[in-house]
Design a protein around this motif. Structure first.
Motif, PDB file in Angstrom:
ATOM      1  N   VAL A  20       0.849  -1.202   0.000  1.00  0.00           N
ATOM      2  CA  VAL A  20       0.000   0.000   0.000  1.00  0.00           C
ATOM      3  C   VAL A  20       0.882   1.248   0.000  1.00  0.00           C
ATOM      4  CG1 VAL A  20      -1.606   1.372   1.402  1.00  0.00           C
ATOM      5  CG2 VAL A  20      -2.033  -1.063   1.035  1.00  0.00           C
ATOM      6  N   PHE A  21       1.933   1.238   0.814  1.00  0.00           N
ATOM      7  CA  PHE A  21       2.853   2.383   0.838  1.00  0.00           C
ATOM      8  C   PHE A  21       3.500   2.581  -0.526  1.00  0.00           C
ATOM      9  CE2 PHE A  21       3.770   1.908   5.672  1.00  0.00           C
ATOM     10  CZ  PHE A  21       2.495   2.359   5.961  1.00  0.00           C
ATOM     11  N   PHE A  22       3.867   1.475  -1.196  1.00  0.00           N
ATOM     12  CA  PHE A  22       4.433   1.582  -2.542  1.00  0.00           C
ATOM     13  C   PHE A  22       3.425   2.227  -3.499  1.00  0.00           C
ATOM     14  CE2 PHE A  22       7.701  -2.117  -2.297  1.00  0.00           C
ATOM     15  CZ  PHE A  22       8.593  -1.287  -1.636  1.00  0.00           C
ATOM     16  N   LYS A  23       2.188   1.795  -3.421  1.00  0.00           N
ATOM     17  CA  LYS A  23       1.148   2.336  -4.309  1.00  0.00           C
ATOM     18  C   LYS A  23       0.945   3.829  -4.036  1.00  0.00           C
ATOM     19  CE  LYS A  23      -2.735   2.115  -6.896  1.00  0.00           C
ATOM     20  NZ  LYS A  23      -2.709   1.999  -8.326  1.00  0.00           N
ATOM     21  N   LEU A  24       0.878   4.214  -2.758  1.00  0.00           N
ATOM     22  CA  LEU A  24       0.703   5.628  -2.417  1.00  0.00           C
ATOM     23  C   LEU A  24       1.894   6.453  -2.898  1.00  0.00           C
ATOM     24  CD1 LEU A  24      -0.744   5.228   1.181  1.00  0.00           C
ATOM     25  CD2 LEU A  24      -1.970   6.094  -0.819  1.00  0.00           C
ATOM     26  N   GLY A  25       3.088   5.887  -2.773  1.00  0.00           N
ATOM     27  CA  GLY A  25       4.279   6.607  -3.203  1.00  0.00           C
ATOM     28  C   GLY A  25       4.397   6.725  -4.705  1.00  0.00           C
ATOM     29  N   LEU A  84      -6.195  -9.042   2.423  1.00  0.00           N
ATOM     30  CA  LEU A  84      -5.858  -7.719   2.938  1.00  0.00           C
ATOM     31  C   LEU A  84      -5.620  -6.726   1.808  1.00  0.00           C
ATOM     32  CD1 LEU A  84      -3.508  -8.787   5.861  1.00  0.00           C
ATOM     33  CD2 LEU A  84      -5.929  -8.161   5.964  1.00  0.00           C
ATOM     34  N   GLY A  85      -5.019  -7.199   0.729  1.00  0.00           N
ATOM     35  CA  GLY A  85      -4.794  -6.337  -0.421  1.00  0.00           C
ATOM     36  C   GLY A  85      -6.098  -5.874  -1.054  1.00  0.00           C
ATOM     37  N   MET A  86      -7.059  -6.776  -1.142  1.00  0.00           N
ATOM     38  CA  MET A  86      -8.341  -6.403  -1.722  1.00  0.00           C
ATOM     39  C   MET A  86      -9.081  -5.424  -0.810  1.00  0.00           C
ATOM     40  SD  MET A  86     -11.061  -8.785  -3.647  1.00  0.00           S
ATOM     41  CE  MET A  86     -12.221  -9.176  -2.385  1.00  0.00           C
ATOM     42  N   LEU A  87      -9.019  -5.656   0.488  1.00  0.00           N
ATOM     43  CA  LEU A  87      -9.645  -4.727   1.425  1.00  0.00           C
ATOM     44  C   LEU A  87      -8.979  -3.353   1.363  1.00  0.00           C
ATOM     45  CD1 LEU A  87     -10.216  -7.092   4.479  1.00  0.00           C
ATOM     46  CD2 LEU A  87     -11.955  -6.150   2.947  1.00  0.00           C
ATOM     47  N   ALA A  88      -7.656  -3.328   1.220  1.00  0.00           N
ATOM     48  CA  ALA A  88      -6.949  -2.048   1.074  1.00  0.00           C
ATOM     49  C   ALA A  88      -7.389  -1.351  -0.206  1.00  0.00           C
ATOM     50  CB  ALA A  88      -5.436  -2.276   1.067  1.00  0.00           C
ATOM     51  N   GLY A  89      -7.574  -2.115  -1.274  1.00  0.00           N
ATOM     52  CA  GLY A  89      -8.049  -1.532  -2.520  1.00  0.00           C
ATOM     53  C   GLY A  89      -9.393  -0.849  -2.350  1.00  0.00           C
ATOM     54  N   VAL A  90     -10.265  -1.487  -1.603  1.00  0.00           N
ATOM     55  CA  VAL A  90     -11.608  -0.929  -1.386  1.00  0.00           C
ATOM     56  C   VAL A  90     -11.568   0.287  -0.463  1.00  0.00           C
ATOM     57  CG1 VAL A  90     -13.869  -1.397  -0.363  1.00  0.00           C
ATOM     58  CG2 VAL A  90     -12.795  -3.099  -1.834  1.00  0.00           C
ATOM     59  N   PHE A  91     -10.928   0.137   0.696  1.00  0.00           N
ATOM     60  CA  PHE A  91     -11.023   1.174   1.728  1.00  0.00           C
ATOM     61  C   PHE A  91      -9.987   2.291   1.607  1.00  0.00           C
ATOM     62  CE2 PHE A  91     -13.102  -2.479   3.806  1.00  0.00           C
ATOM     63  CZ  PHE A  91     -14.349  -1.909   3.991  1.00  0.00           C
ATOM     64  N   ILE A  92      -8.848   2.019   1.013  1.00  0.00           N
ATOM     65  CA  ILE A  92      -7.819   3.061   0.890  1.00  0.00           C
ATOM     66  C   ILE A  92      -7.843   3.701  -0.493  1.00  0.00           C
ATOM     67  CG2 ILE A  92      -5.326   3.523   0.936  1.00  0.00           C
ATOM     68  CD1 ILE A  92      -5.135   1.270   3.074  1.00  0.00           C
ATOM     69  N   PHE A  93      -7.970   2.865  -1.533  1.00  0.00           N
ATOM     70  CA  PHE A  93      -7.904   3.386  -2.901  1.00  0.00           C
ATOM     71  C   PHE A  93      -9.279   3.531  -3.551  1.00  0.00           C
ATOM     72  CE2 PHE A  93      -3.830   1.192  -2.138  1.00  0.00           C
ATOM     73  CZ  PHE A  93      -3.016   2.314  -2.159  1.00  0.00           C
ATOM     74  N   HIS A  94     -10.335   3.177  -2.813  1.00  0.00           N
ATOM     75  CA  HIS A  94     -11.721   3.334  -3.273  1.00  0.00           C
ATOM     76  C   HIS A  94     -11.973   2.629  -4.603  1.00  0.00           C
ATOM     77  CE1 HIS A  94     -12.018   6.092   0.032  1.00  0.00           C
ATOM     78  NE2 HIS A  94     -10.982   6.761  -0.452  1.00  0.00           N
ATOM     79  N   GLU A  95     -11.431   1.427  -4.715  1.00  0.00           N
ATOM     80  CA  GLU A  95     -11.633   0.616  -5.914  1.00  0.00           C
ATOM     81  C   GLU A  95     -12.935  -0.177  -5.789  1.00  0.00           C
ATOM     82  OE1 GLU A  95      -6.832  -0.016  -6.523  1.00  0.00           O
ATOM     83  OE2 GLU A  95      -8.075  -1.751  -6.062  1.00  0.00           O
ATOM     84  N   TRP A  99     -18.789  -8.992  -6.865  1.00  0.00           N
ATOM     85  CA  TRP A  99     -19.248 -10.048  -5.962  1.00  0.00           C
ATOM     86  C   TRP A  99     -18.456 -11.330  -6.186  1.00  0.00           C
ATOM     87  CZ3 TRP A  99     -21.508 -14.478  -7.924  1.00  0.00           C
ATOM     88  CH2 TRP A  99     -21.926 -14.419  -9.244  1.00  0.00           C
ATOM     89  N   MET A 100     -17.994 -11.569  -7.409  1.00  0.00           N
ATOM     90  CA  MET A 100     -17.166 -12.753  -7.682  1.00  0.00           C
ATOM     91  C   MET A 100     -15.834 -12.658  -6.949  1.00  0.00           C
ATOM     92  SD  MET A 100     -18.615 -15.055  -9.487  1.00  0.00           S
ATOM     93  CE  MET A 100     -17.431 -15.993 -10.417  1.00  0.00           C
ATOM     94  N   GLN A 101     -15.279 -11.459  -6.863  1.00  0.00           N
ATOM     95  CA  GLN A 101     -14.037 -11.277  -6.110  1.00  0.00           C
ATOM     96  C   GLN A 101     -14.266 -11.549  -4.622  1.00  0.00           C
ATOM     97  OE1 GLN A 101     -13.528  -7.347  -7.973  1.00  0.00           O
ATOM     98  NE2 GLN A 101     -11.353  -7.887  -8.170  1.00  0.00           N
ATOM     99  N   TRP A 102     -15.418 -11.101  -4.088  1.00  0.00           N
ATOM    100  CA  TRP A 102     -15.718 -11.358  -2.676  1.00  0.00           C
ATOM    101  C   TRP A 102     -15.880 -12.858  -2.421  1.00  0.00           C
ATOM    102  CZ3 TRP A 102     -14.236  -8.026   0.569  1.00  0.00           C
ATOM    103  CH2 TRP A 102     -14.375  -6.665   0.343  1.00  0.00           C
ATOM    104  N   ILE A 103     -16.500 -13.570  -3.361  1.00  0.00           N
ATOM    105  CA  ILE A 103     -16.614 -15.034  -3.222  1.00  0.00           C
ATOM    106  C   ILE A 103     -15.223 -15.655  -3.211  1.00  0.00           C
ATOM    107  CG2 ILE A 103     -17.370 -17.143  -4.395  1.00  0.00           C
ATOM    108  CD1 ILE A 103     -19.891 -15.583  -5.270  1.00  0.00           C
ATOM    109  N   GLY A 104     -14.351 -15.188  -4.083  1.00  0.00           N
ATOM    110  CA  GLY A 104     -12.974 -15.671  -4.095  1.00  0.00           C
ATOM    111  C   GLY A 104     -12.274 -15.429  -2.765  1.00  0.00           C
ATOM    112  N   VAL A 105     -12.499 -14.266  -2.167  1.00  0.00           N
ATOM    113  CA  VAL A 105     -11.912 -13.956  -0.862  1.00  0.00           C
ATOM    114  C   VAL A 105     -12.439 -14.917   0.202  1.00  0.00           C
ATOM    115  CG1 VAL A 105     -11.965 -12.258   1.014  1.00  0.00           C
ATOM    116  CG2 VAL A 105     -11.336 -11.560  -1.271  1.00  0.00           C
TER     117      VAL A 105
END
Length: 117
Positions: A20-25, A84-95, A99-105
């Motif tokens: 996440v820090f890499f992405k923000l940077g 955790l990466g997918m949750l960061a995508g949703v909550f930090i990067f607003h991606e 629903w298929m991705q959530w099933i995969g998780v």
């Protein structure tokens, strides 16, 4: 084995936050492939520096885990990082996550629970 699950959750959280820090940077870098870009935008980028430092600590912690637990159990548990990466995508990067991705998780979480059991 629940203790191991939480130890691995710490490791994967550190790994995910390093990314996440890499992405923000990297979002602050304008790749012009000049020395100015390299020095000022990359080497002096606080997010990128934080990401590198966190990943160094994460790898030292990983070495400790490798020394104390079976590889066949701890390595598959690194897949917690996908969650955790997918949750960061949703909550930090607003991606947007489908629903298929959530099933995969949920499937990954089930697999991690079965490995740690």
């Amino acid at each position: 084995m629940i203790q191991l699950f939480f130890l691995m959750l710490i490791q994967t959280a550190m790994l995910a936050f390093g990314q996440v820090f890499f992405k923000l940077g990297i979002q602050k870098v304008d790749f012009t492939w000049t020395w100015d870009c390299f020095i000022h935008q990359i080497l002096l980028n606080g997010w990128l520096i934080s990401g590198v430092l966190l990943l160094v600590v994460t790898n030292i912690y990983w070495l400790w885990l490798l020394n104390h637990y079976p590889f066949s159990i701890i390595y598959p548990l690194t897949s917690l990082g996908f969650i955790l990466g997918m949750l960061a995508g949703v909550f930090i990067f607003h991606e947007t996550v489908t629903w298929m991705q959530w099933i995969g998780v949920l499937l990954v979480m089930g697999g991690c629970f079965m490995i740690a059991k």
